[in-house]
Design a protein around this motif. Structure first.
Motif, PDB file in Angstrom:
ATOM      1  N   LEU A  25       0.649  -1.294  -0.289  1.00 33.48           N
ATOM      2  CA  LEU A  25       0.025   0.029  -0.029  1.00 33.48           C
ATOM      3  C   LEU A  25       0.777   1.152   0.006  1.00 33.48           C
ATOM      4  N   VAL A  26       1.989   1.184   0.587  1.00 33.62           N
ATOM      5  CA  VAL A  26       3.062   2.296   0.727  1.00 33.62           C
ATOM      6  C   VAL A  26       4.202   1.964   0.155  1.00 33.62           C
ATOM      7  N   ASP A  27       4.963   3.032  -0.529  1.00 33.51           N
ATOM      8  CA  ASP A  27       6.282   2.615  -0.892  1.00 33.51           C
ATOM      9  C   ASP A  27       7.463   2.934   0.113  1.00 33.51           C
ATOM     10  N   GLY A 100      -2.504   3.944  -7.199  1.00 38.58           N
ATOM     11  CA  GLY A 100      -3.665   3.226  -7.297  1.00 38.58           C
ATOM     12  C   GLY A 100      -3.937   2.456  -6.132  1.00 38.58           C
ATOM     13  N   ALA A 101      -3.155   2.654  -5.002  1.00 39.43           N
ATOM     14  CA  ALA A 101      -3.682   1.953  -3.704  1.00 39.43           C
ATOM     15  C   ALA A 101      -4.767   2.534  -2.932  1.00 39.43           C
ATOM     16  N   ALA A 102      -4.648   3.962  -3.086  1.00 35.52           N
ATOM     17  CA  ALA A 102      -5.799   4.380  -2.140  1.00 35.52           C
ATOM     18  C   ALA A 102      -7.074   4.032  -3.055  1.00 35.52           C
ATOM     19  N   GLN A 103      -7.232   4.171  -4.137  1.00 31.49           N
ATOM     20  CA  GLN A 103      -8.401   3.743  -5.074  1.00 31.49           C
ATOM     21  C   GLN A 103      -8.841   2.397  -4.655  1.00 31.49           C
ATOM     22  N   THR A 104      -7.901   1.327  -4.515  1.00 31.77           N
ATOM     23  CA  THR A 104      -8.239  -0.034  -4.320  1.00 31.77           C
ATOM     24  C   THR A 104      -9.182   0.124  -3.006  1.00 31.77           C
ATOM     25  N   LEU A 105      -8.501   0.650  -2.029  1.00 28.59           N
ATOM     26  CA  LEU A 105      -9.038   0.733  -0.544  1.00 28.59           C
ATOM     27  C   LEU A 105     -10.554   1.401  -0.792  1.00 28.59           C
ATOM     28  N   GLU A 106     -10.724   2.735  -1.438  1.00 26.83           N
ATOM     29  CA  GLU A 106     -11.798   3.127  -1.687  1.00 26.83           C
ATOM     30  C   GLU A 106     -13.154   2.359  -2.288  1.00 26.83           C
ATOM     31  N   LEU A 107     -12.457   1.456  -3.306  1.00 28.28           N
ATOM     32  CA  LEU A 107     -13.462   0.465  -4.059  1.00 28.28           C
ATOM     33  C   LEU A 107     -13.911  -0.291  -3.182  1.00 28.28           C
ATOM     34  N   LEU A 108     -12.925  -1.148  -2.423  1.00 22.53           N
ATOM     35  CA  LEU A 108     -13.447  -1.837  -1.554  1.00 22.53           C
ATOM     36  C   LEU A 108     -14.431  -1.579  -0.554  1.00 22.53           C
ATOM     37  N   ARG A 109     -14.254  -0.222  -0.075  1.00 24.33           N
ATOM     38  CA  ARG A 109     -15.311   0.228   1.104  1.00 24.33           C
ATOM     39  C   ARG A 109     -16.310   0.458   0.143  1.00 24.33           C
ATOM     40  N   GLY A 110     -16.538   0.921  -0.891  1.00 24.21           N
ATOM     41  CA  GLY A 110     -17.646   1.186  -1.820  1.00 24.21           C
ATOM     42  C   GLY A 110     -18.312  -0.046  -2.205  1.00 24.21           C
ATOM     43  N   GLY A 134      -1.725   9.117   4.212  1.00 28.01           N
ATOM     44  CA  GLY A 134      -3.135   9.522   3.990  1.00 28.01           C
ATOM     45  C   GLY A 134      -4.088   8.259   3.906  1.00 28.01           C
ATOM     46  N   LEU A 135      -3.708   7.278   4.173  1.00 28.26           N
ATOM     47  CA  LEU A 135      -4.472   5.929   4.153  1.00 28.26           C
ATOM     48  C   LEU A 135      -5.069   5.807   5.579  1.00 28.26           C
ATOM     49  N   ALA A 136      -4.674   6.346   6.647  1.00 23.28           N
ATOM     50  CA  ALA A 136      -5.331   6.173   7.874  1.00 23.28           C
ATOM     51  C   ALA A 136      -6.811   6.157   8.100  1.00 23.28           C
ATOM     52  N   PRO A 137      -7.426   7.192   7.460  1.00 20.68           N
ATOM     53  CA  PRO A 137      -8.724   7.247   7.646  1.00 20.68           C
ATOM     54  C   PRO A 137      -9.571   6.249   6.873  1.00 20.68           C
ATOM     55  N   MET A 138      -9.042   5.531   6.096  1.00 20.86           N
ATOM     56  CA  MET A 138      -9.497   4.442   5.371  1.00 20.86           C
ATOM     57  C   MET A 138      -9.380   3.009   6.141  1.00 20.86           C
ATOM     58  N   VAL A 139      -8.363   2.996   6.608  1.00 20.55           N
ATOM     59  CA  VAL A 139      -8.178   1.787   7.299  1.00 20.55           C
ATOM     60  C   VAL A 139      -8.893   1.724   8.584  1.00 20.55           C
ATOM     61  N   GLY A 140      -8.675   2.952   9.323  1.00 20.89           N
ATOM     62  CA  GLY A 140      -9.379   3.055  10.600  1.00 20.89           C
ATOM     63  C   GLY A 140      -8.683   2.068  11.552  1.00 20.89           C
ATOM     64  N   ALA A 141      -9.481   1.440  12.563  1.00 21.18           N
ATOM     65  CA  ALA A 141      -9.195   0.514  13.724  1.00 21.18           C
ATOM     66  C   ALA A 141      -8.263  -0.537  13.013  1.00 21.18           C
ATOM     67  N   LEU A 220       0.341 -10.396  -9.319  1.00 25.08           N
ATOM     68  CA  LEU A 220      -0.310  -9.154  -9.788  1.00 25.08           C
ATOM     69  C   LEU A 220       0.961  -8.000  -9.844  1.00 25.08           C
ATOM     70  N   ARG A 221       0.931  -6.918 -10.706  1.00 21.26           N
ATOM     71  CA  ARG A 221       1.919  -5.964 -10.887  1.00 21.26           C
ATOM     72  C   ARG A 221       1.517  -4.645 -10.859  1.00 21.26           C
ATOM     73  N   THR A 222       0.262  -4.102 -10.551  1.00 18.92           N
ATOM     74  CA  THR A 222      -0.421  -3.075 -10.549  1.00 18.92           C
ATOM     75  C   THR A 222      -1.627  -3.266  -9.453  1.00 18.92           C
ATOM     76  N   HIS A 223      -2.033  -2.034  -8.978  1.00 20.85           N
ATOM     77  CA  HIS A 223      -3.301  -2.230  -8.238  1.00 20.85           C
ATOM     78  C   HIS A 223      -4.529  -2.241  -9.157  1.00 20.85           C
ATOM     79  N   GLY A 224      -4.058  -1.839 -10.343  1.00 23.30           N
ATOM     80  CA  GLY A 224      -5.167  -1.903 -11.452  1.00 23.30           C
ATOM     81  C   GLY A 224      -5.516  -3.358 -11.439  1.00 23.30           C
ATOM     82  N   GLU A 225      -4.376  -4.350 -11.584  1.00 25.68           N
ATOM     83  CA  GLU A 225      -4.589  -5.638 -11.792  1.00 25.68           C
ATOM     84  C   GLU A 225      -5.245  -6.248 -10.614  1.00 25.68           C
ATOM     85  N   LEU A 226      -4.883  -5.750  -9.413  1.00 25.28           N
ATOM     86  CA  LEU A 226      -5.452  -5.999  -8.073  1.00 25.28           C
ATOM     87  C   LEU A 226      -7.000  -5.943  -8.098  1.00 25.28           C
TER      88      LEU A 226
END
Length: 241
Positions: A25-27, A100-110, A134-141, A220-226
């Motif tokens: 998720l982070v580099d 693409g990581a943030a979008q992956t989490l947003e899509l999962l949440r959606g 900036g991922l903390a709000p999406m991951v939460g607890a 998988l090699r990108t978050h798009g593929e994931l």
């Protein structure tokens, strides 16, 4: 049986997605390893970055210090950990997400598919990286470290088993997303499906072979593929930016 207008097209294959953090998720792997190599050199141990990263990525500091002792006969001085903590804290303040990581989490949440982060990082560093990226709000607890399971970090299965339980998910119906053999082995040992994601800046050409050898069901090699593999590519949010 068709879907109603507006109904999600996500296939109910998994009950939850369990992510490693660093390199997934982070580099931050190259960021952290550079700090280590520079500080080790200041304390009399010269190691090239690729050699260090081959051992360090995905592991715990306890295991890493033991490797340094056994391989190089190097024992850390008392000042080493405080110096390292300070430098890593500063470095992780600029942690960036992998594309693409943030979008992956947003899509999962959606899509209503639960997810968690399970990392071998110390809790303070895990929190620092999530907040800086900036991922903390999406991951939460749902961010877990070895202290949650009595210090039994990866490759032991405990951390992923614990994360699944906190989400109320059956670990055998979870997918673990990892970039290291250490972490992927933990997911396999826990009973999850394990996928290798090679999207970070530290990726070595041999990584895919090693991950497949450790039991990765796919690479998988990108978050798009994931996102596509999870069935998220058909979700309306996938059309955004």
């Amino acid at each position: 049986m068709g879907t109603r207008p507006g109904e999600l097209h996500l296939m109910p294959r998994f009950e939850a997605v369990l992510f490693d953090l660093d390199g997934v998720l982070v580099d931050s792997e190259l960021q952290a390893s550079t700090v280590w190599v520079e500080l080790l050199a200041e304390h009399g141990l010269e190691i090239d970055l690729p050699t260090f990263m081959a051992q360090a990525v995905g592991g715990t500091h306890v295991v890493l210090f033991e490797w340094l002792r056994q391989t190089y006969g190097w024992t850390r001085p008392e000042s080493f950990i405080p110096e390292m903590d300070a430098r890593l804290h500063e470095a992780f303040g600029s942690t960036q997400t992998i594309e693409g990581a943030a979008q992956t989490l947003e899509l999962l949440r959606g899509a209503g598919l639960p997810f968690a982060v399970a990392s071998n990082s110390l809790r303070s560093r895990l929190t620092r990286k999530l907040e800086a990226s900036g991922l903390a709000p999406m991951v939460g607890a749902h961010a877990y470290d070895p202290a949650h399971v009595g210090g039994r970090g990866k490759p032991a299965p405990d951390l992923y088993a614990f994360a699944a339980a906190q989400l109320g998910a059956d670990i055998s119906r979870c997918v673990v997303v990892e970039d290291s053999v250490t972490g992927l082995s933990a997911g396999v040992a826990a009973g999850a499906t394990a996928w290798g994601l090679l999207a970070g800046g530290h990726v070595h050409p041999d990584n895919a072979v090693h991950l497949l050898g450790a039991g990765a069901a796919r690479i998988l090699r990108t978050h798009g593929e994931l996102q596509a593999a999870l069935g998220l590519a058909e979700h309306p949010l996938a059309q955004l930016g």
